[in-house]
Design a protein around this motif. Structure first.
Motif, mmCIF file in Angstrom:
data_model
loop_
_atom_site.group_PDB
_atom_site.id
_atom_site.type_symbol
_atom_site.label_atom_id
_atom_site.label_comp_id
_atom_site.label_asym_id
_atom_site.label_seq_id
_atom_site.Cartn_x
_atom_site.Cartn_y
_atom_site.Cartn_z
ATOM 1 N N ALA A 150 0.744 -1.078 0.174
ATOM 2 C CA ALA A 150 -0.104 0.075 -0.027
ATOM 3 C C ALA A 150 0.774 1.209 -0.096
ATOM 4 O O ALA A 150 0.507 2.263 0.351
ATOM 5 C CB ALA A 150 -1.153 -0.106 1.299
ATOM 6 N N ASN A 207 -0.762 4.466 -1.012
ATOM 7 C CA ASN A 207 -1.877 4.871 -0.263
ATOM 8 C C ASN A 207 -3.109 3.931 -0.567
ATOM 9 O O ASN A 207 -4.090 3.711 -0.242
ATOM 10 C CB ASN A 207 -2.516 6.315 -0.282
ATOM 11 C CG ASN A 207 -1.991 6.868 0.758
ATOM 12 O OD1 ASN A 207 -1.361 6.208 2.093
ATOM 13 N ND2 ASN A 207 -1.978 8.264 0.858
ATOM 14 N N TRP A 208 -2.853 2.951 -1.726
ATOM 15 C CA TRP A 208 -3.941 2.004 -2.366
ATOM 16 C C TRP A 208 -3.174 0.716 -2.286
ATOM 17 O O TRP A 208 -2.042 0.656 -2.902
ATOM 18 C CB TRP A 208 -4.408 2.279 -3.593
ATOM 19 C CG TRP A 208 -5.355 3.477 -3.538
ATOM 20 C CD1 TRP A 208 -4.909 4.912 -3.922
ATOM 21 C CD2 TRP A 208 -6.724 3.704 -3.281
ATOM 22 N NE1 TRP A 208 -6.019 5.668 -3.584
ATOM 23 C CE2 TRP A 208 -7.207 4.918 -3.463
ATOM 24 C CE3 TRP A 208 -7.457 2.645 -2.850
ATOM 25 C CZ2 TRP A 208 -8.075 5.402 -3.138
ATOM 26 C CZ3 TRP A 208 -8.768 3.243 -2.744
ATOM 27 C CH2 TRP A 208 -9.292 4.509 -2.818
ATOM 28 N N GLN A 258 -1.859 -2.280 -4.034
ATOM 29 C CA GLN A 258 -1.592 -2.635 -5.213
ATOM 30 C C GLN A 258 -0.463 -3.749 -5.356
ATOM 31 O O GLN A 258 0.121 -4.283 -4.531
ATOM 32 C CB GLN A 258 -0.960 -1.420 -6.122
ATOM 33 C CG GLN A 258 -1.745 -0.226 -6.183
ATOM 34 C CD GLN A 258 -3.093 -0.467 -6.922
ATOM 35 O OE1 GLN A 258 -2.992 -0.992 -8.111
ATOM 36 N NE2 GLN A 258 -4.330 -0.167 -6.390
ATOM 37 N N ASP A 275 -3.865 2.894 -9.799
ATOM 38 C CA ASP A 275 -4.013 3.566 -8.722
ATOM 39 C C ASP A 275 -5.533 4.152 -8.628
ATOM 40 O O ASP A 275 -6.194 4.020 -9.421
ATOM 41 C CB ASP A 275 -3.126 4.762 -8.468
ATOM 42 C CG ASP A 275 -2.533 5.121 -7.149
ATOM 43 O OD1 ASP A 275 -3.044 4.276 -6.222
ATOM 44 O OD2 ASP A 275 -1.783 6.100 -6.825
ATOM 45 N N MET A 288 -8.273 -0.367 -4.632
ATOM 46 C CA MET A 288 -7.565 -1.326 -4.034
ATOM 47 C C MET A 288 -7.811 -2.720 -4.440
ATOM 48 O O MET A 288 -8.652 -3.508 -4.830
ATOM 49 C CB MET A 288 -8.210 -1.367 -2.656
ATOM 50 C CG MET A 288 -7.685 -2.281 -1.657
ATOM 51 S SD MET A 288 -8.360 -2.335 0.080
ATOM 52 C CE MET A 288 -9.713 -3.307 -0.124
ATOM 53 N N ASP A 328 -16.225 1.785 -8.479
ATOM 54 C CA ASP A 328 -15.782 1.817 -7.276
ATOM 55 C C ASP A 328 -16.202 1.259 -5.885
ATOM 56 O O ASP A 328 -15.862 1.178 -5.070
ATOM 57 C CB ASP A 328 -15.273 3.618 -7.062
ATOM 58 C CG ASP A 328 -16.688 4.272 -6.804
ATOM 59 O OD1 ASP A 328 -17.629 3.982 -7.314
ATOM 60 O OD2 ASP A 328 -16.410 5.330 -6.248
#
Length: 147
Positions: free
Chosen positions: A46, A49-50, A52, A69, A72, A98
């Motif tokens: 992460a 921040n996500w 991947q 990006d 998640m 999303d």
């Protein structure tokens, strides 16, 4: 760390950063660490921040992100030939993706991501097979079922 069982020699293939977001991923399967084709290690991080998918040579080096990006990655499965990763993520081309999950595929060596599923349904928990991928799918009218 990667070790040679014949010689006992070991070395660091990759190290995460020191920020909280670099910690062990808190998703199904944890780091989803896989030894893939071409002596590559693939894992979730992460750091952006996500959560991947990333790849790094087993011999060590810089990690390369395999996925985009702004979404998640969750469930991850490695193909039997170890060359393709299947994963579910809350992204896609349909409005409101999303809030849904779809299944995607990406080569472990890098390259374009391919959507396996799309639309207004939900698909998750891919399981790689010799013929492609099995997954669980559901919609507003259909309960979750293996496809």
């Amino acid at each position: 760390m990667v070790a040679d069982t014949a010689t006992g020699a070991a070395g660091e293939a990759w190290a995460s950063g020191t920020a909280l977001r670099d910690s062990f991923p808190d998703v199904t399967g944890g780091a989803n660490l896989h030894w893939a084709a071409g002596d590559r290690l693939v894992f979730l991080s992460a750091t952006s921040n996500w959560q991947q998918l990333y790849t790094v040579p087993a011999s060590g080096g810089a990690a390369t992100r395999l996925t985009g990006d702004g979404f998640m990655v969750e469930h991850v499965a490695l193909s039997p030939d170890r060359a393709t990763l299947y994963y579910s993520a809350n992204t896609g081309a349909t409005p409101d993706d999303d809030t849904r999950r779809h299944v995607f595929a990406v080569p472990v060596s890098g390259g374009p991501v391919r959507a396996i599923t799309s639309g207004t349904g939900l698909e998750w928990t891919p399981a790689a097979t010799n013929d492609g991928v099995a997954l669980i799918a559901a919609s507003a009218r259909d309960a979750g079922a293996v496809q």
